[in-house]
Motif scaffolding. Structure first.
Motif, PDB file in Angstrom:
ATOM      1  N   VAL A  46       0.841  -1.202   0.000  1.00 21.72           N
ATOM      2  CA  VAL A  46       0.000   0.000   0.000  1.00 21.72           C
ATOM      3  C   VAL A  46       0.874   1.250   0.000  1.00 21.72           C
ATOM      4  N   LEU A  47       1.910   1.258   0.841  1.00 20.74           N
ATOM      5  CA  LEU A  47       2.761   2.440   0.984  1.00 20.74           C
ATOM      6  C   LEU A  47       3.493   2.791  -0.304  1.00 20.74           C
ATOM      7  N   ILE A  48       3.690   1.835  -1.181  1.00 15.89           N
ATOM      8  CA  ILE A  48       4.409   2.126  -2.432  1.00 15.89           C
ATOM      9  C   ILE A  48       3.646   3.115  -3.307  1.00 15.89           C
ATOM     10  N   TYR A  49       2.366   3.306  -3.040  1.00 18.68           N
ATOM     11  CA  TYR A  49       1.573   4.250  -3.822  1.00 18.68           C
ATOM     12  C   TYR A  49       1.502   5.628  -3.176  1.00 18.68           C
ATOM     13  N   PHE A  50       2.174   5.805  -2.030  1.00 24.38           N
ATOM     14  CA  PHE A  50       2.099   7.051  -1.283  1.00 24.38           C
ATOM     15  C   PHE A  50       3.356   7.881  -1.477  1.00 24.38           C
ATOM     16  N   SER A  51       3.208   9.190  -1.365  1.00 15.52           N
ATOM     17  CA  SER A  51       4.363  10.082  -1.357  1.00 15.52           C
ATOM     18  C   SER A  51       5.161   9.873  -0.079  1.00 15.52           C
ATOM     19  N   LYS A  52       6.379  10.390  -0.041  1.00 14.18           N
ATOM     20  CA  LYS A  52       7.231  10.248   1.139  1.00 14.18           C
ATOM     21  C   LYS A  52       6.571  10.863   2.377  1.00 14.18           C
ATOM     22  N   SER A  53       5.946  12.014   2.201  1.00 10.84           N
ATOM     23  CA  SER A  53       5.314  12.671   3.350  1.00 10.84           C
ATOM     24  C   SER A  53       4.154  11.836   3.887  1.00 10.84           C
ATOM     25  N   GLN A  56       3.822   8.562   3.520  1.00  8.71           N
ATOM     26  CA  GLN A  56       4.416   7.380   4.131  1.00  8.71           C
ATOM     27  C   GLN A  56       4.837   7.672   5.567  1.00  8.71           C
ATOM     28  N   GLY A  57       5.429   8.845   5.794  1.00  9.84           N
ATOM     29  CA  GLY A  57       5.822   9.225   7.143  1.00  9.84           C
ATOM     30  C   GLY A  57       4.630   9.326   8.071  1.00  9.84           C
ATOM     31  N   ARG A  58       3.538   9.896   7.581  1.00  6.00           N
ATOM     32  CA  ARG A  58       2.323  10.006   8.403  1.00  6.00           C
ATOM     33  C   ARG A  58       1.792   8.622   8.769  1.00  6.00           C
ATOM     34  N   VAL A  59       1.799   7.699   7.804  1.00  3.89           N
ATOM     35  CA  VAL A  59       1.267   6.358   8.052  1.00  3.89           C
ATOM     36  C   VAL A  59       2.169   5.593   9.019  1.00  3.89           C
ATOM     37  N   HIS A  60       3.475   5.752   8.888  1.00  4.19           N
ATOM     38  CA  HIS A  60       4.378   5.095   9.841  1.00  4.19           C
ATOM     39  C   HIS A  60       4.128   5.603  11.262  1.00  4.19           C
ATOM     40  N   GLU A  61       3.849   6.888  11.401  1.00  2.00           N
ATOM     41  CA  GLU A  61       3.514   7.418  12.727  1.00  2.00           C
ATOM     42  C   GLU A  61       2.210   6.807  13.235  1.00  2.00           C
ATOM     43  N   LEU A  62       1.226   6.676  12.355  1.00  2.00           N
ATOM     44  CA  LEU A  62      -0.047   6.066  12.720  1.00  2.00           C
ATOM     45  C   LEU A  62       0.149   4.633  13.191  1.00  2.00           C
TER      46      LEU A  62
END
Length: 309
Positions: A252-259, A261-267
């Protein structure tokens, strides 16, 4: 833990396929991406379209990878027999079916039963035995699409003797995919290949033990579906809703921008209990993420990480 979400029990029937597009041959002159000189115009059109989708429907694609979004939007433009993104936006604003087709096109729904058997082998060896130490186990499948990988996990948990004390929360941005997942219904095509992947994954029985055949396809048994809760959740904007012992977010994360991805990792960090495990996709990693230091790598090849801080 952040704002709580309310989840409804897994139930319901499959919604109509909103991906149906106007038929006919599309002339080559329609829907051509702009030349380099028109790139600023295209960027503005994309920005306005994504803002409109968010304002009208609540789907936030604004931080997804731009090349993927452009490719899929232009496919929609051509399918609607239009010439520009602006023209497509006008139709989407006034035609709910057109807007629904766009949302379906932008959602990521690629999944299959026991996708990458080596991952499930590693899961069975490295993670499931650790879960025996918990009296109750919460699992989150983020970006579950139509649910095949959720049911794959449920099967392995059942065979490990853990399923009776598990609750699996399966979430996705796409309500159409979630409705299909709730039914537990699978097409007959591909079941033989899925059975082979199940055995390669370390399955201890036959895959057919977990579904029954109907005139519409194969449906997972109620016993397998009973501990799964399907609900809509947007990784781009929604908050944590529980504490989990195991989180899946594969491919899923491969479709996200770096910013994003950072938000999702925090989540995920805020949602994962200490010593809980995060499972990512084969092309994804915690390396260079804001929380890399908080995890121990359990299996690098299969992207399994244990939270240690």
């Amino acid at each position: 833990m952040g704002q709580q979400m309310t989840f409804e029990p897994a139930s319901g029937s499959r919604s109509p396929d909103l991906q149906t597009r106007p038929g006919g041959t599309i002339p080559e002159c329609l829907g051509q991406p702009p030349s380099a000189g028109d790139k600023k115009v295209e960027d503005l059109e994309m920005h306005l379209l994504l803002e409109a989708v968010y304002a009208l429907a609540g789907y936030d694609f604004r931080s997804y990878l731009a090349p993927m979004l452009r490719r899929r939007v232009w496919q929609c433009v051509r399918a609607e027999r239009l010439r520009t993104i602006s023209g497509f936006q006008e139709k989407a604003l006034h035609d709910p079916d057109c807007l629904a087709r766009l949302i379906q096109a932008l959602c990521i729904n690629v999944t299959s039963l026991f996708r990458r058997p080596e991952f499930y082998q590693a899961l069975g060896q490295q993670v499931l035995p650790r879960l025996h130490t918990y009296p109750f186990i919460r699992i989150w499948h983020a970006g579950c699409a139509t649910g095949e990988e959720v049911f794959s996990t449920a099967i392995l948990l059942q065979e490990e003797g853990l399923y009776d004390r598990c609750r699996i929360y399966a979430t996705d941005i796409n309500t159409i995919a979630l409705e299909q997942a709730r039914t537990g219904l699978l097409p007959l095509e591909g079941l033989e290949a899925a059975g082979a992947r199940y055995r390669q994954s370390g399955g201890r029985q036959e895959l057919s033990e977990y579904y029954t055949l109907t005139k519409n396809g194969a449906i997972f048994t109620p016993a397998l579906r009973r501990n799964i809760v399907f609900a809509q959740h947007n990784l781009a904007s929604d908050s944590s809703f529980n504490e989990f012992n195991l989180i899946f977010c594969r491919n899923v994360l491969i479709y996200f921008s770096k910013s994003l991805q950072g938000r999702v990792h925090e989540l995920f960090y805020r949602s994962l209990a200490v010593f809980g495990v995060l499972a990512l996709g084969s092309q994804e990693s915690l390396h260079f993420s804001p929380y890399e230091h908080a995890y121990q790598e359990l299996c690098g090849d299969n992207k399994l990480y244990r939270r240690i801080a």
